[in-house]
Design an enzyme around this catalytic site. Structure first.
Site, PDB file in Angstrom:
ATOM      1  N   SER A  64     -30.553  76.617  14.114  1.00  0.00           N
ATOM      2  CA  SER A  64     -30.477  75.250  14.640  1.00  0.00           C
ATOM      3  C   SER A  64     -31.811  74.516  14.575  1.00  0.00           C
ATOM      4  CB  SER A  64     -29.952  75.261  16.070  1.00  0.00           C
ATOM      5  OG  SER A  64     -30.990  75.479  16.975  1.00  0.00           O
ATOM      6  N   LYS A 117     -34.220  74.292  21.479  1.00  0.00           N
ATOM      7  CA  LYS A 117     -34.024  72.914  21.018  1.00  0.00           C
ATOM      8  C   LYS A 117     -35.316  72.139  21.211  1.00  0.00           C
ATOM      9  CE  LYS A 117     -29.533  73.353  20.437  1.00  0.00           C
ATOM     10  NZ  LYS A 117     -29.454  74.276  19.338  1.00  0.00           N
TER      11      LYS A 117
END
Lengths: 204, 224
Positions: free
Chosen positions: A43, A92
């Protein structure tokens, strides 16, 4: 007077008991202050775990900065408990903080979101491979666990992750990667309208 | 055998020449524990033990021993931190948001952190939870669980924050929390369902005041 010990001086139990006795210090130092973790998953590509890398990335994460001072802001890479399943941890990047307005990406139902008090908007660097705030909306700041300080593996990318700058000269893959990183950062920042800061002018 | 219940002039150990008045006794001669100076003068005995620990011959120098002592202290603090973080703690409560159940101030409760650490989904409707506030990540809040993932809840039956006809389905991994005192509570009616990851522990027992000792559990009744 004989000095009796509460555990034997020599014996099979001595080393395990000593390890047990000093374990709290070790656990706190390695898991509650700074800790080294493997980053898995695509990600955050290509900032972390880029496709051309042969091994997974290892990084040092700082927990105290987040827990104590809430020292994580726009652009920092953080780990957080997944809001959809508390057993999983996500890595993230903070895109927007409270008060900011973000232009969202497709899966999100609304075009623009104003981040409420105490919440942040997190996104992975690779929007196609990332389940992030565009899927589950803004997340509470209290879910954030630690902040990435620097990479320690692979050796070619050891060091702090710096804000990408516009590469002025160069050719070849290095230049193209730097240019792409700069464009990505620029695109990310241009989707965010920062909260208006209230500046009280000094009286002269 | 004789047990001597007073300070014994007769040494039972060590080299001493025996004579008729104080004969040399065997090393395992039974001496009453009451004759032990540690029992007779406890403080003196404690002082002796401390002195023996501090001035006992050691292979380390004094600075090294002081350093090891400090490290042991830090280790103890770390142990306490881990215990509070993973097992449970005793803490005070304040604030009006849970008023009929918990008082405004001056109450001491037992917080259990182990059960939610072991299984984050181990939450039942009606239990009292300790959570990190979604509004301010440095604050802890105490609320009651009303809805679990998948439930449909009425946002605000009182109609203060939202129309009383509005209902929502709680998404995966979230819970619906409410304070018992709806008028003085900021809870899911304002910020919506909260992630289970914010749950820090469960409130198990109220210890203080003793007249209000109580074990907390799920107080929900189901109507079928």
């Amino acid at each position: 007077m004989q000095n009796k010990r509460w555990f034997p001086r020599a014996g099979a139990l001595r080393t395990p008991l000593r390890i047990l006795y000093w374990a709290p210090l070790g656990i706190v130092l390695t898991t509650h202050w700074y800790n080294v973790r493997v980053i898995s998953g695509p990600s955050m590509q290509p900032t972390l775990n880029p496709e051309w890398s042969l091994s997974k990335d290892y990084a040092v994460f700082d927990k105290v900065a987040v827990l104590d001072k809430q020292d994580c802001h726009r652009g920092d890479i953080i780990t957080l408990k997944s809001p959809l399943d508390p057993k999983y941890k996500l890595i993230k990047r903070i895109v927007a903080e409270e008060g900011d307005t973000v232009k969202t990406l497709p899966p999100y139902p609304l075009k623009e979101v104003k981040i409420p008090q105490g919440y942040v908007w997190v996104e992975g660097d690779d929007p196609f491979n990332s389940d992030d705030s565009n899927m589950f909306g803004p997340v509470p700041r209290a879910l954030i666990e630690s902040k990435l300080v620097f990479l320690i593996w692979p050796p070619s990318r050891v060091g702090k992750l710096e804000e990408p700058k516009l590469p002025l000269s160069g050719t070849g893959p290095t230049f193209r990667r730097a240019m792409a990183a700069f464009e990505r950062a620029h695109a990310r920042q241009s989707r965010v309208t920062p909260a208006a800061k209230i500046v009280i002018p000094e009286r002269v | 055998m004789i047990a001597i219940p007073f300070p014994n002039p007769i040494k039972t150990s060590g080299l001493r020449p025996g004579n008729r008045r104080f004969p040399r006794l065997p090393h395992n001669f039974p001496v009453s524990f009451m004759a032990n100076p540690r029992f007779l003068y406890p403080l003196h005995g404690l002082g002796q033990m401390l002195r023996a620990r501090i001035f006992k011959p050691s292979k380390y120098s004094l600075p090294t021993r002081v350093g090891i002592g400090c490290l042991k202290l830090v280790n103890l603090v770390c142990f306490a931190h881990l215990f509070v973080e993973y097992v449970g703690t005793i803490s005070t409560m304040e604030g009006p948001s849970m008023l009929p159940t918990l008082g405004n101030e001056g109450e001491i409760v037992v917080v259990d952190r182990l059960s939610t650490r072991l299984d984050p989904y181990n939450i039942a409707r009606g239990e009292l939870l300790i959570l990190l506030s979604p509004l301010n990540p440095k604050r802890y809040i105490c609320k009651r669980v009303v809805g679990l993932p998948g439930d449909v809840v009425c946002v605000d039956p009182t109609g203060q924050q939202a129309p009383s006809t509005e209902h929502v389905r709680i998404p995966k991994g979230h819970i619906w929390i409410m304070g018992d005192n709806a008028d003085a509570s900021r809870d899911s009616r304002i910020y919506g369902p909260v992630p289970i990851g914010l749950v820090q522990g469960k409130l198990r027992t109220r210890l203080w005041p003793p007249s209000k000792f109580q074990m907390f559990g799920s107080n929900m009744t189901y109507i079928d």
